[in-house]
Motif scaffolding. Structure first.
Motif, short mmCIF file in Angstrom:
data_model
loop_
_atom_site.label_atom_id
_atom_site.label_comp_id
_atom_site.label_asym_id
_atom_site.label_seq_id
_atom_site.Cartn_x
_atom_site.Cartn_y
_atom_site.Cartn_z
N LEU A 59 1.06 -1.55 0.35
CA LEU A 59 0.60 0.35 -0.14
C LEU A 59 0.53 1.51 -0.24
N LEU A 60 2.00 1.28 -0.10
CA LEU A 60 3.20 2.24 0.35
C LEU A 60 4.05 2.19 -0.97
N SER A 61 4.00 3.63 -1.82
CA SER A 61 4.95 4.04 -2.59
C SER A 61 6.09 3.50 -2.14
N PRO A 62 7.41 3.45 -3.79
CA PRO A 62 8.29 3.36 -3.12
C PRO A 62 9.00 4.21 -2.40
N ALA A 63 8.21 5.48 -2.87
CA ALA A 63 9.19 6.08 -1.83
C ALA A 63 9.07 6.84 -0.68
N ARG A 64 7.94 5.96 -0.04
CA ARG A 64 7.24 5.87 0.75
C ARG A 64 7.71 4.98 2.19
N ARG A 65 8.14 3.91 1.26
CA ARG A 65 8.40 2.90 1.41
C ARG A 65 9.89 3.05 2.22
N ALA A 66 10.92 3.73 1.45
CA ALA A 66 12.06 3.60 1.14
C ALA A 66 12.62 5.20 3.09
N GLU A 67 11.01 5.81 3.38
CA GLU A 67 10.53 6.41 4.24
C GLU A 67 10.63 5.96 5.44
N VAL A 68 9.17 5.04 5.42
CA VAL A 68 9.43 3.86 6.38
C VAL A 68 10.17 2.84 6.48
N GLU A 69 10.88 2.56 5.58
CA GLU A 69 12.13 1.36 6.45
C GLU A 69 12.99 1.71 7.62
#
Length: 220
Positions: A59-69
């Motif tokens: 449910l996350l964009s690649p940019a958001r995943r990179a931020e959340v990880e």
């Protein structure tokens, strides 16, 4: 954005006496190239709220995943990712390969000091593919939509997805013809066409390249 996963299930499991709750999720199960990766996110307590924007990795964009990880790594007691190689998937089958990758993730958590033997594993989905891979398995609880509803499982999915995507981007540099930077090893039309034109690479799951569409292309 969809509703955030909660810690309700993790709180319940810890209250029942688990020394840790380990959320587990897999990434890459349906790909035709690259590893299958299993993420594990261990919580010893649930006193700290999960990252605000944490969601199931899908449910996350690649940019958001990179931020959340990195936020997941800072929040959890420990995280780990286990892998099973394409050749292992070919030799063992995908279910056993998932178990192998999951066992490797749990071993890494154990080596990081997580009390895995006394933990409860919260496994995404309805099928327990992990127990057969473990000689002395901890308690394992399956949860349909666990990656959507449970913060530890969502954390595991994000960590595993980031890890596997990085591996596929690195493999793309070596075998760019297959477009793995974009398709991440899944069977897109362009990927299948590249296999038909150039054959399989060492990173393909060869036993998965036997469907009618691929055979038609490879035989032409």
């Amino acid at each position: 954005m969809t509703a955030a996963p909660t810690l309700d299930v993790e709180r319940s499991l810890l209250a029942e006496g688990a020394s840790a709750v380990i959320g587990v999720d897999e990434v890459g199960r349906g790909a035709i190239a690259g590893v299958v990766a299993v993420g594990a996110c261990a919580l010893l307590t649930v006193t700290d709220a999960p990252p605000e924007r944490l969601r199931d990795s899908k449910l996350l964009s690649p940019a958001r995943r990179a931020e959340v990880e990195p936020q997941v790594r800072a929040w959890a007691a420990a995280v780990a990712v286990g892998e099973a190689e394409p050749a292992e998937i070919d030799d063992l089958g995908i279910v056993a390969a998932l178990g192998l990758a999951g066992r490797r993730a749990l071993i890494a958590l154990h080596e990081a000091g997580v009390p895995v033997a006394d933990a409860t594993v919260l496994l995404d989905g309805s099928h327990d593919w992990l127990t057969p891979a473990l000689s002395l398995p901890p308690r394992i609880v399956t949860r349909v939509k666990g990656d959507r509803d449970c913060a530890s499982v969502a954390g595991a999915s994000v960590v595993a997805k980031q890890h596997r995507d990085a591996l596929m981007a690195a493999d793309h540099e070596r075998w760019p013809v297959y477009g793995w930077a974009g398709n991440k090893g899944y069977g897109s039309a362009e990927h299948l066409a590249a296999v038909a034109a150039h054959g399989a690479s060492p990173r393909h799951r060869v036993t998965w390249l036997r469907g009618p569409t691929l055979l038609d292309g490879l035989d032409s």
